[in-house]
Design a protein around this motif. Sequence first.
Motif, PDB file in Angstrom:
ATOM      1  N   PRO A  35       0.819  -1.219   0.000  1.00  0.00           N
ATOM      2  CA  PRO A  35       0.000   0.000   0.000  1.00  0.00           C
ATOM      3  C   PRO A  35       0.849   1.263   0.000  1.00  0.00           C
ATOM      4  O   PRO A  35       1.965   1.287   0.491  1.00  0.00           O
ATOM      5  N   ALA A  36       0.290   2.305  -0.569  1.00  0.00           N
ATOM      6  CA  ALA A  36       0.905   3.617  -0.515  1.00  0.00           C
ATOM      7  C   ALA A  36       0.397   4.370   0.706  1.00  0.00           C
ATOM      8  O   ALA A  36       1.072   5.245   1.227  1.00  0.00           O
ATOM      9  N   MET A  37      -0.831   4.020   1.154  1.00  0.00           N
ATOM     10  CA  MET A  37      -1.446   4.793   2.228  1.00  0.00           C
ATOM     11  C   MET A  37      -2.506   3.977   2.947  1.00  0.00           C
ATOM     12  O   MET A  37      -3.210   3.178   2.329  1.00  0.00           O
ATOM     13  N   ILE A  38      -2.611   4.185   4.252  1.00  0.00           N
ATOM     14  CA  ILE A  38      -3.698   3.613   5.042  1.00  0.00           C
ATOM     15  C   ILE A  38      -4.349   4.760   5.805  1.00  0.00           C
ATOM     16  O   ILE A  38      -3.651   5.575   6.418  1.00  0.00           O
ATOM     17  N   ILE A  39      -5.681   4.834   5.727  1.00  0.00           N
ATOM     18  CA  ILE A  39      -6.436   5.840   6.472  1.00  0.00           C
ATOM     19  C   ILE A  39      -7.353   5.095   7.434  1.00  0.00           C
ATOM     20  O   ILE A  39      -8.158   4.258   7.017  1.00  0.00           O
ATOM     21  N   GLY A  40      -7.215   5.388   8.723  1.00  0.00           N
ATOM     22  CA  GLY A  40      -8.033   4.750   9.743  1.00  0.00           C
ATOM     23  C   GLY A  40      -9.007   5.725  10.372  1.00  0.00           C
ATOM     24  O   GLY A  40      -8.717   6.918  10.493  1.00  0.00           O
ATOM     25  N   ASN A  41     -10.166   5.225  10.747  1.00  0.00           N
ATOM     26  CA  ASN A  41     -11.186   5.964  11.490  1.00  0.00           C
ATOM     27  C   ASN A  41     -11.528   5.119  12.711  1.00  0.00           C
ATOM     28  O   ASN A  41     -12.129   4.046  12.576  1.00  0.00           O
ATOM     29  N   LEU A  42     -11.107   5.574  13.898  1.00  0.00           N
ATOM     30  CA  LEU A  42     -11.326   4.810  15.124  1.00  0.00           C
ATOM     31  C   LEU A  42     -12.181   5.630  16.085  1.00  0.00           C
ATOM     32  O   LEU A  42     -11.770   6.704  16.514  1.00  0.00           O
ATOM     33  N   PRO A  43     -13.373   5.127  16.442  1.00  0.00           N
ATOM     34  CA  PRO A  43     -14.238   5.871  17.356  1.00  0.00           C
ATOM     35  C   PRO A  43     -13.696   5.850  18.782  1.00  0.00           C
ATOM     36  O   PRO A  43     -12.837   5.038  19.132  1.00  0.00           O
ATOM     37  N   GLU A  44     -14.235   6.739  19.585  1.00  0.00           N
ATOM     38  CA  GLU A  44     -13.876   6.793  20.999  1.00  0.00           C
ATOM     39  C   GLU A  44     -14.147   5.433  21.633  1.00  0.00           C
ATOM     40  O   GLU A  44     -15.158   4.799  21.371  1.00  0.00           O
ATOM     41  N   GLY A  45     -13.210   4.949  22.434  1.00  0.00           N
ATOM     42  CA  GLY A  45     -13.368   3.663  23.094  1.00  0.00           C
ATOM     43  C   GLY A  45     -12.796   2.488  22.319  1.00  0.00           C
ATOM     44  O   GLY A  45     -12.754   1.373  22.842  1.00  0.00           O
ATOM     45  N   SER A  46     -12.372   2.702  21.094  1.00  0.00           N
ATOM     46  CA  SER A  46     -11.790   1.611  20.309  1.00  0.00           C
ATOM     47  C   SER A  46     -10.464   1.185  20.917  1.00  0.00           C
ATOM     48  O   SER A  46      -9.592   2.016  21.155  1.00  0.00           O
TER      49      SER A  46
END
Length: 165
Positions: free
Chosen positions: A57-68
Amino acid sequence: MSFLRRRSATPAGPDFDVLAMDPGDWPGNLGAGLLPAPDGTCQGVFLRYDLFGGRGPAMIIGNLPEGSPAREVGEGQVPFEVAQLLLALENEEEVSVVGTEDVPVMQGDNLLIVRRLKLSEGRISCVQFDRSDNVLVTIAAWDRPITDDLYTLLKPLPAELFQQG
């Protein structure tokens, strides 16, 4: 930021909007991963953008909610997304966070306070910012800088992208 809201009822997939680059705007391959909790709730989403023709991969974008649990990292440890990037690249080098810098960035009419992480592996660029709904967005890129232009490409992706069918 009206697009950064929690969804009320989503039977499968995340119960929050995922902020990333639209797959149609990316010329390479895209993969998405959901982080499930034991109770079936979604504890995060990460998207892997591959420009290297299957060589990683060239890039990873993560979205982690509060409490993860994926947000819980120790002093000097790299974010989950950096670890995933290294894993995908089959890079077993020990990498740590050696410094951070907060930078103000405009995204449309909204001001983001972006944390730039300086890592012991100089080929990795990593930034993080908190959304108004307490979702932490982390962008990790391999061998390319993350410029302010990238933030203009970020948008909420449609929920249908994450539906299981």
